[in-house]
Design a protein around this motif. Structure first.
Motif, short mmCIF file in Angstrom:
data_model
loop_
_atom_site.label_atom_id
_atom_site.label_comp_id
_atom_site.label_asym_id
_atom_site.label_seq_id
_atom_site.Cartn_x
_atom_site.Cartn_y
_atom_site.Cartn_z
N PHE A 1 -0.10 -4.11 -13.07
CA PHE A 1 1.08 -4.47 -12.30
C PHE A 1 0.79 -5.36 -11.09
CE2 PHE A 1 3.06 -1.14 -14.72
CZ PHE A 1 4.39 -1.51 -14.78
N TYR A 2 -0.40 -5.24 -10.49
CA TYR A 2 -0.65 -5.94 -9.23
C TYR A 2 -1.75 -7.00 -9.29
CZ TYR A 2 2.24 -2.17 -7.47
OH TYR A 2 3.29 -1.32 -7.27
N ILE A 3 -2.73 -6.82 -10.14
CA ILE A 3 -3.86 -7.76 -10.16
C ILE A 3 -3.71 -8.81 -11.26
CG2 ILE A 3 -6.37 -8.01 -10.39
CD1 ILE A 3 -5.55 -6.57 -7.84
N ASP B 1 3.75 3.17 -7.62
CA ASP B 1 3.31 3.16 -6.23
C ASP B 1 1.84 2.74 -6.20
OD1 ASP B 1 2.88 3.56 -3.55
OD2 ASP B 1 2.85 5.75 -3.67
N PRO B 2 1.49 1.67 -5.50
CA PRO B 2 0.11 1.17 -5.53
C PRO B 2 -0.92 2.17 -4.99
CG PRO B 2 1.44 -0.12 -4.00
CD PRO B 2 2.35 0.83 -4.68
N LYS B 3 -0.49 3.08 -4.15
CA LYS B 3 -1.43 4.05 -3.58
C LYS B 3 -1.63 5.28 -4.46
CE LYS B 3 -0.48 2.70 1.17
NZ LYS B 3 -1.46 1.76 1.40
N PRO C 1 7.60 -0.77 -11.24
CA PRO C 1 6.23 -0.84 -10.75
C PRO C 1 5.83 0.49 -10.09
CG PRO C 1 7.66 -2.31 -9.48
CD PRO C 1 8.49 -1.70 -10.56
N GLU D 1 -2.91 1.03 -14.28
CA GLU D 1 -1.57 0.59 -13.87
C GLU D 1 -1.66 -0.40 -12.71
OE1 GLU D 1 1.39 4.32 -14.78
OE2 GLU D 1 0.06 4.47 -13.05
N TYR D 2 -2.57 -0.14 -11.78
CA TYR D 2 -2.72 -1.04 -10.63
C TYR D 2 -3.14 -2.43 -11.11
CZ TYR D 2 -3.89 -2.71 -6.01
OH TYR D 2 -3.92 -3.44 -4.85
N CYS E 1 -0.94 5.20 -8.16
CA CYS E 1 -1.04 4.91 -9.59
C CYS E 1 -2.49 4.91 -10.06
CB CYS E 1 -0.37 3.58 -9.91
SG CYS E 1 -1.16 2.16 -9.18
#
Length: 184
Positions: A51-53, A39-41, A37, A47-48, A43
């Protein structure tokens, strides 16, 4: 001549607009694409999202559609089902950070309580709360009452009661009675 032949040939529309079947498969809740994954800050937005939403949101939308189908939302124009409420409750309860906590109803969620303090909702119309059978019983009872009140004997009785109320000042008697009761 070759241009005319090319124009007369049918275009396979399905091939132009149908994405690969893999794109239609919904991820399982919490399942992220393969790989490390990002880095959310740092990417990219894509990608965000991937991988996250989407691993949380897409299963929620699928659950929303199943619930809407159960509530028969696709059969009529009006329904008591509020999709945003369902999705809010679902996402709150499926949040990985709340994994070991018990189920929380929508109106018990802290941020929902705060929002509704400042933005109260209007009441849900009665037509959305009762079933068709209950509605038909209500309509029939009102109709029967109307038909009875139209009867000449009932009209005469109602006129007599009205006259009696006026002659005996019933409203004044009732007011005096309640002032005595409140004084006790």
């Amino acid at each position: 001549v070759p241009l005319e032949e090319a124009m007369l040939q049918p275009i396979p529309i399905e091939e132009l607009f149908s994405p690969p079947a893999a794109q239609y498969q919904l991820p399982i809740l919490g399942e992220v694409p393969p790989g490390e994954p990002p880095d959310p800050k740092k990417c990219s937005p894509r990608e965000y999202l991937e991988f996250y939403i989407f691993p949380v949101l897409l299963p929620g939308l699928a659950a929303l559609l199943h619930e809407a189908e159960k509530e028969k939302c696709f059969e009529g124009k009006r329904t008591k089902f509020i999709a945003s409420d369902f999705l809010t409750e679902w996402l709150y309860n499926k949040n990985p950070k709340r994994k070991d906590e018990s189920f929380t109803e929508l109106f018990s969620i802290p941020f929902v309580k705060d929002w509704l303090k400042d933005h109260p909702r209007p009441p849900v119309p009665l037509s959305l709360l009762i079933s068709e059978e209950e509605a038909s019983i209500l309509i029939q009872s009102f109709w029967r009452g109307y038909r009875v009140r139209c009867d000449s004997e009932i009209q005469e009785l109602r006129q007599w009661q009205k006259k009696l109320r006026e002659e005996r000042h019933i409203t004044e008697v009732v007011k005096k009675f309640w002032t005595k009761q409140e004084a006790k």
